[in-house]
Design an enzyme around this catalytic site. Structure first.
Site, PDB file in Angstrom:
ATOM      1  N   TYR A 158      44.156 -24.892  55.066  1.00  0.00           N
ATOM      2  CA  TYR A 158      43.191 -24.087  55.826  1.00  0.00           C
ATOM      3  C   TYR A 158      43.475 -22.585  55.671  1.00  0.00           C
ATOM      4  O   TYR A 158      42.553 -21.780  55.537  1.00  0.00           O
ATOM      5  CB  TYR A 158      43.225 -24.481  57.311  1.00  0.00           C
ATOM      6  N   ARG A 165      38.081 -17.108  51.512  1.00  0.00           N
ATOM      7  CA  ARG A 165      36.854 -16.744  52.233  1.00  0.00           C
ATOM      8  C   ARG A 165      36.880 -15.270  52.627  1.00  0.00           C
ATOM      9  O   ARG A 165      35.885 -14.552  52.460  1.00  0.00           O
ATOM     10  CB  ARG A 165      36.707 -17.637  53.469  1.00  0.00           C
ATOM     11  N   TYR A 215      43.102 -12.527  64.787  1.00  0.00           N
ATOM     12  CA  TYR A 215      44.274 -13.374  65.035  1.00  0.00           C
ATOM     13  C   TYR A 215      45.492 -12.736  64.377  1.00  0.00           C
ATOM     14  O   TYR A 215      45.406 -12.222  63.259  1.00  0.00           O
ATOM     15  CB  TYR A 215      44.081 -14.770  64.423  1.00  0.00           C
ATOM     16  N   ARG A 228      32.539 -16.074  67.626  1.00  0.00           N
ATOM     17  CA  ARG A 228      32.532 -17.234  68.538  1.00  0.00           C
ATOM     18  C   ARG A 228      31.140 -17.821  68.730  1.00  0.00           C
ATOM     19  O   ARG A 228      30.993 -18.951  69.195  1.00  0.00           O
ATOM     20  CB  ARG A 228      33.101 -16.834  69.899  1.00  0.00           C
ATOM     21  N   GLU A 339      37.682 -30.172  69.028  1.00  0.00           N
ATOM     22  CA  GLU A 339      36.885 -28.964  68.801  1.00  0.00           C
ATOM     23  C   GLU A 339      35.432 -29.328  69.110  1.00  0.00           C
ATOM     24  O   GLU A 339      34.980 -30.427  68.783  1.00  0.00           O
ATOM     25  CB  GLU A 339      37.035 -28.501  67.341  1.00  0.00           C
TER      26      GLU A 339
HETATM   27  C1  3EB Z   1      39.633 -21.518  66.403  1.00  0.00           C
HETATM   28  O1  3EB Z   1      39.102 -21.132  67.441  1.00  0.00           O
HETATM   29  C2  3EB Z   1      39.438 -22.971  66.034  1.00  0.00           C
HETATM   30  O2  3EB Z   1      37.632 -21.093  60.154  1.00  0.00           O
HETATM   31  O3  3EB Z   1      35.460 -21.005  60.287  1.00  0.00           O
HETATM   32  C3  3EB Z   1      36.717 -22.685  64.811  1.00  0.00           C
HETATM   33  C4  3EB Z   1      35.526 -22.227  64.245  1.00  0.00           C
HETATM   34  C5  3EB Z   1      37.873 -22.680  64.036  1.00  0.00           C
HETATM   35  C6  3EB Z   1      35.486 -21.770  62.916  1.00  0.00           C
HETATM   36  C7  3EB Z   1      36.576 -21.265  60.775  1.00  0.00           C
HETATM   37  C8  3EB Z   1      37.827 -22.221  62.723  1.00  0.00           C
HETATM   38  C9  3EB Z   1      36.644 -21.765  62.158  1.00  0.00           C
HETATM   39  O4  3EB Z   1      40.344 -20.771  65.705  1.00  0.00           O
HETATM   40  C10 3EB Z   1      39.144 -23.202  64.599  1.00  0.00           C
END
Ligand code: 3EB
Length: 345
Positions: A158, A165, A215, A228, A339
């Site tokens: 990932y 990406r 992050y 989000r 999720e």
């Molecule tokens: C998170 O909140 C959970 O890599 O496109 C959620 C939605 C998550 C999209 C992405 C990853 C992605 O980090 C994981």
């Protein structure tokens, strides 16, 4: 595609789209295909291909995501428009448009390539395509990544995907759409997305969660490129709200490790806060939603043993009038057990 009308059309004239998420057992695809303008169909099921579509002449993006399901043999996500739809392909990408909305699907076989390379390649192709087709405003993306938690080329797959990406996004403006990043079976990176001809997306963040693109580095060399949520604002009080894949993350930390029920509750609370009137008003959106408004809900569950408890929590939270698909999938962090995503139409 170029022959589609590209005049100045006011937002009020934009055709409505509607998304359906239905168990295979409950639908007659032939019937739907003759009565609806179909932008595309995505099938979630363990078996490869489209058993129910075999022998039918189709002319829209159609993708199979290899994923185990709970309680139904397979689920179909069907995108329809009030307008007629035109379709095309570009280097293996399939796309369709009603003149305003574009649906695009792409599946890339891994063939020993690093996920960084495939992620970058997929998104370079996607950006090329949406620009060429004049639908550059991406609202919502789904990323399905095989063996998402395994290690390869020195880091978790990932993380490799996020790196590739991010490289493609960096060349294309660094505006992040709503997204899901989730595990799948099979050996292809499968992505689908909806994008708009006009710039009418508002990208949403959650005050309780660090924006994913910020992050800290301990979660990956390059942070994930997503918001989000996204609100596609049609004007006149019309709009569609896409809720990104949401998990039990507060700030940037996973909470309630090992406890599926509490992770589910935290996830639901994160979604509630995201779609609340208080949050939406900070983006100038005069709307207020609750979990009962959420439709086309996908609940991704990592461990089969957690299905009953997660289903019980979700059944309480969501409206019985809306559709929910329970799918078995690994989440991008190994410690995330669930999720959840959905759409308010
Ligand atoms: C998170 O909140 C959970 O890599 O496109 C959620 C939605 C998550 C999209 C992405 C990853 C992605 O980090 C994981």
């Amino acid at each position: 595609f170029e022959t589609l009308k590209q005049g100045n059309i006011s937002h009020e004239n934009i055709p409505g789209i509607k998304v359906y998420l239905l168990p295979a057992e409950s639908i007659n695809l032939r019937q739907i295909m003759v009565t609806q303008n179909i932008l595309g169909i995505v099938r979630f099921g363990e078996d490869e291909g489209y058993p129910e579509l075999e022998g039918l002449k189709i002319c829209f993006p159609a993708m199979n995501v290899a994923m185990k399901t709970f309680s139904a043999k397979a689920y179909y996500e069907i995108w329809t428009s009030e307008n007629t739809v035109a379709c095309g392909t570009l280097q293996g990408l399939q796309f369709s448009s009603d003149g305003f909305h574009q649906l695009l699907t792409v599946c890339l076989k891994e063939e020993d390539r690093d996920l960084r390379e495939i992620g970058r390649l997929a998104y370079d192709l996607i950006f090329q395509s949406v620009q060429k087709n004049n639908h550059p405003n991406i609202s919502r993306v789904w990323n399905h990544i095989p063996n998402i938690n395994q290690f390869g080329d020195g880091s978790e797959r990932y993380i490799r995907f996020c790196l590739g990406r991010a490289e493609a996004f960096a060349r294309n403006g660094n505006i992040f759409p709503a997204a899901t990043g989730i595990g799948c079976q099979g050996s292809s990176l499968c992505i689908y997305m909806v994008s708009m001809r006009k710039d009418m997306n508002k990208y949403l963040e959650n005050p309780n969660q660090t924006p994913a693109y910020k992050y800290p580095a301990k979660y990956g060399i390059k942070p994930p490129s997503f918001a989000r949520g996204a609100y596609t604002d049609y004007g006149g009080g019309r709009g569609i709200l896409y809720v990104s894949g949401t998990a039990s993350i507060i700030g940037s930390e996973t909470v309630h490790q090992g406890d599926a029920a509490r992770q589910c509750e935290t996830t639901l609370n994160n979604i509630s806060v995201l779609i609340s009137g208080t949050n939406l008003s900070s983006y100038g959106i005069k709307k207020a939603f609750t979990l009962k408004d959420l439709d086309c809900i996908k609940v991704y569950i990592k461990n089969e043993a957690d299905y009953e408890i997660i289903k019980a929590v979700c059944t309480q939270a969501f409206s019985p009038d809306k559709s929910i698909a329970y799918l078995k999938a690994d989440v991008c962090r190994n410690d995330l057990l669930v999720e959840i995503e959905g759409i308010v139409m």
